[in-house]
Enzyme design. Structure first.
Site, PDB file in Angstrom:
ATOM      1  CB  CYS A   2      47.129  46.381  37.851  1.00 41.30           C
ATOM      2  SG  CYS A   2      45.322  47.132  37.439  1.00 41.30           S
ATOM      3  NE  ARG A  50      41.690  49.636  34.471  1.00 43.39           N
ATOM      4  CZ  ARG A  50      40.459  50.255  33.957  1.00 43.39           C
ATOM      5  NH1 ARG A  50      40.453  50.608  32.944  1.00 43.39           N
ATOM      6  NH2 ARG A  50      39.515  50.512  35.022  1.00 43.39           N
ATOM      7  CG  ASN A  75      48.380  44.705  42.339  1.00 38.51           C
ATOM      8  OD1 ASN A  75      47.665  44.464  41.600  1.00 38.51           O
ATOM      9  ND2 ASN A  75      49.377  44.044  42.709  1.00 38.51           N
ATOM     10  CG  ASP A 100      39.327  50.962  42.874  1.00 34.81           C
ATOM     11  OD1 ASP A 100      39.789  51.270  41.689  1.00 34.81           O
ATOM     12  OD2 ASP A 100      39.782  49.878  43.632  1.00 34.81           O
ATOM     13  CB  ILE A 291      39.996  21.342  40.209  1.00 35.10           C
ATOM     14  CG1 ILE A 291      40.837  21.663  41.107  1.00 35.10           C
ATOM     15  CG2 ILE A 291      40.190  22.402  39.017  1.00 35.10           C
ATOM     16  CD1 ILE A 291      42.306  21.737  41.001  1.00 35.10           C
ATOM     17  CB  SER A 363      39.756  32.423  47.621  1.00 37.37           C
ATOM     18  OG  SER A 363      40.458  33.253  48.592  1.00 37.37           O
TER      19      SER A 363
END
Length: 632
Positions: A2, A50, A75, A100, A291, A363
């Site tokens: 967020c 949000r 966030n 959470d 990519i 990632s």
């Protein structure tokens, strides 16, 4: 994931205009397209945008605790929230949602600031305690999620997830800090100890601030640090088993989501390891994307495709035009502060591709810093061996002189490009590593600045905070100190900033399982032989993943996202390179010697030298100043 913003009066609790908070959060709409909210009380206002990931309908923010005592804007993600929820429930906490966010509120009311030590995740949040009339600002251990702050002329403190949230406030002064220009010219980004605008601060990673209405603003308090001063004593087989267990836990905890989830897959060790562990735990095929470029030397899609086939993923790839320079202005606006890591362009493109199918993507970021996977770390470890043998009194004059007279030969075979090695060996370990990380060396910067700029800097050098960090690191060796600096300085300033801004610009949540704090704490205590073996970095991680991945994925030379900037600046961006010396904003600031900038541009365009990194820095600085609409 967020965007948050807010205003807090540290003195008299003056009324806060909710429209002002709303304008700040509106500037962050890209971070949270699924909802918004503002809450105000005397002396405080909290705003939220949000992006729904967990408990899609049941956790709107700002959120009040079940007791009504506390309000939160948050966030990030707390990966162990279910375990904490059970523990807090046994202690009497009540919950009205399944997400959470409410767990943070209950944890605060149970443990106060010590609640941070129990949170496993990435986060930046603001929590207002109505009972104690205090504001609690906190940031996660590694700085995955950002938080900017600025004291304003009316006595309030404004904060926001991005600088653009602060610039939406009419009282924010927009004056560039010349020390930040020196920082940016050194590192290619503005580190977390400074902001491009005077008076604006970033809450450091692993820190919190506790503010009260009747007290002056309190300084940040460090609540977590990474310790390299201990060593594991287990056999390699036992270390490998522990590592695999921690990797599995880290990946599994980050696959909790109520929205489509996938992973970035470059075909390198780190992203391939994450995908391998995801595939092991999921019945359905993992969504992966990558990519590539139509230039063979820059393209890794064949490796990504091979890993995708091995694990049966739903794989999507897209070839990106290497001449993607048209996006430069969008990129500058995305980062607010000047940011010169050119891999931000392909990172943004892979985030766009991922967002077409998923809302959350895992990632492989963090493994190089934690396990010593960068080539510079391997070189530094070898240089440290030389420093141990030869005293500084001998090294300084000999290698320092060689570093000055040896020609700079970027075109030559690697063994003949010894200038940087000699310069590094002539210095201390910290100075040598700072030089390895720097975009622009101090002697080059000194020749770029104008006389007024030298006066404004007052002798300040951007390397100083970095050297202090390495010198004070809780570490036992030069390699420890280098990795500590990477995790504390380079990673939050460059890597995590890049991923946060590019992913959030398209409403995508990126998660970094290899930055799980228990995993990194384990890695920090590995013996050197488990980190570097010969010229091979990240040895234990690669050895452990041999049961999942082939050798040509694990042991091929590291390749990151690359963009052909040198060619751009001799071709379609040549006019931009030439305009740098007369750029309206840079010229007006008076920071640089314009004759020197013009000569650098001409030499690069003519092919006499490769000044692409420096010219790219200057272009990104010029564009960023335009977006910030600064004064000088």
């Amino acid at each position: 994931m967020c965007g948050i913003a807010g205003i807090f009066h540290c003195g008299t609790p003056k009324p806060v205009d909710p429209k002002r908070v709303e304008r700040m959060t509106d500037a962050l709409a890209h971070r949270g397209p699924d909802g918004s909210g503002v809450w105000t009380a005397p002396g405080v206002g909290l705003g939220h945008r949000r992006l729904s990931v967990i408990d899609l309908e049941g956790s709107p923010q700002p959120m009040t605790s079940a007791s009504g005592r506390s309000m939160l804007v948050f966030n990030g993600e707390i990966y162990n929230f279910r375990e904490l929820r059970r523990e807090l429930g046994e202690l009497g906490a009540r919950f009205a949602t399944d997400g959470d966010s409410e767990v943070i509120l209950a944890a605060w009311e149970q443990w106060g600031p010590a609640c941070l030590e129990r949170l496993s995740g990435m986060f930046a949040f603001a929590l207002y305690d109505l009972k104690d009339r205090t504001l609690f600002l906190a940031r996660d251990r590694f700085g995955v999620k950002p938080l900017f702050m600025a004291p304003l002329s009316d006595g309030s403190l404004a904060f926001a997830s991005e600088l653009k949230g602060l610039t939406a406030h009419p009282l924010l002064r927009r004056e560039v800090d010349p020390l930040a220009v020196e920082d940016f010219m050194t590192w290619g980004y503005v580190p977390d100890h400074r902001s491009v605008l005077k008076g604006v601060e970033k809450l450091p990673a692993g820190h919190y601030r506790l503010l009260k209405h009747d007290s002056p603003p309190a300084a940040p308090v460090q609540w977590w640090d990474i310790d390299f001063s201990h060593r594991h004593r287990e056999k390699p087989a036992d270390l490998s088993a522990r590592l695999l267990h921690l990797l599995g836990q880290a990946v599994e905890s980050r696959t909790v989501a109520d929205v489509p989830l996938g992973a970035f897959l470059s075909g390198g060790v780190d992203s391939s390891s994450v995908v391998a562990l995801m595939a092991q735990d999921h019945r359905e095929p993992v969504n992966t994307c990558s990519i590539g470029f139509d230039i063979a030397a820059l393209d890794e899609t064949s490796y990504a495709r091979r890993v995708a086939e091995m694990f049966g993923t739903n794989h999507r790839e897209r070839i990106v035009d290497p001449n993607d320079y048209g996006a430069i202005d969008q990129l500058a606006g995305m980062f607010d502060e000047p940011f010169a890591d050119a891999s931000a362009l392909p990172t943004w493109r892979v985030c766009q591709l991922a967002r077409e199918n998923v809302t959350v993507a895992l990632s492989g970021d963090g493994a190089d810093e934690a396990f010593a996977g960068y080539r510079r770390q391997v070189f530094h470890a070898r240089e440290e061996q030389v420093r141990t043998i030869l005293p500084q009194a001998l090294r300084g004059p000999v290698f320092g002189t060689l570093g000055k007279i040896w020609p700079k030969a970027d075109w030559a075979p690697r063994p003949l490009r010894a200038k940087s090695t000699f310069q590094s060996l002539g210095a201390t370990g910290a100075e040598g590593y700072a030089r390895a990380l720097a975009f622009t060396a101090p002697e080059i910067r000194a020749g770029l600045y104008s006389d007024p700029m030298h006066s404004q800097l007052g002798g300040y050098r951007a390397e100083k905070p970095f050297l202090d960090l390495m010198d004070k690191a809780p570490a036992r060796s030069g390699l420890d100190r280098a990795q500590y600096a990477d995790l504390k300085f380079w990673m939050p300033g460059d890597i995590l900033t890049k991923v946060d801004r590019t992913s959030m610009s398209v409403g995508l949540e990126a998660r970094e399982p290899l930055l799980d704090h228990e995993l990194v704490e384990f890695a920090a205590a590995l013996p050197h032989s488990a980190r570097i073996k010969g010229r091979q970095g990240k040895w234990l991680l690669k050895h452990t993943m041999e049961r999942f991945l082939p050798d040509d994925v694990l042991y091929r030379p590291k390749q990151g996202f690359v963009t052909p900037i040198a060619e751009w600046l001799r071709g379609p961006l040549a006019s931009e390179a030439m305009a740098i010396a007369s750029g309206a904003r840079i010229s007006a600031a008076g920071w640089f010697d314009n004759k020197r900038l013009r000569a650098i541009s001409e030499d690069h365009i003519a092919g006499k030298s490769d000044h692409s990194r420096l010219l790219w820095q200057l272009i990104m600085l010029e564009r960023s100043l335009g977006h910030l609409e600064v004064s000088h």
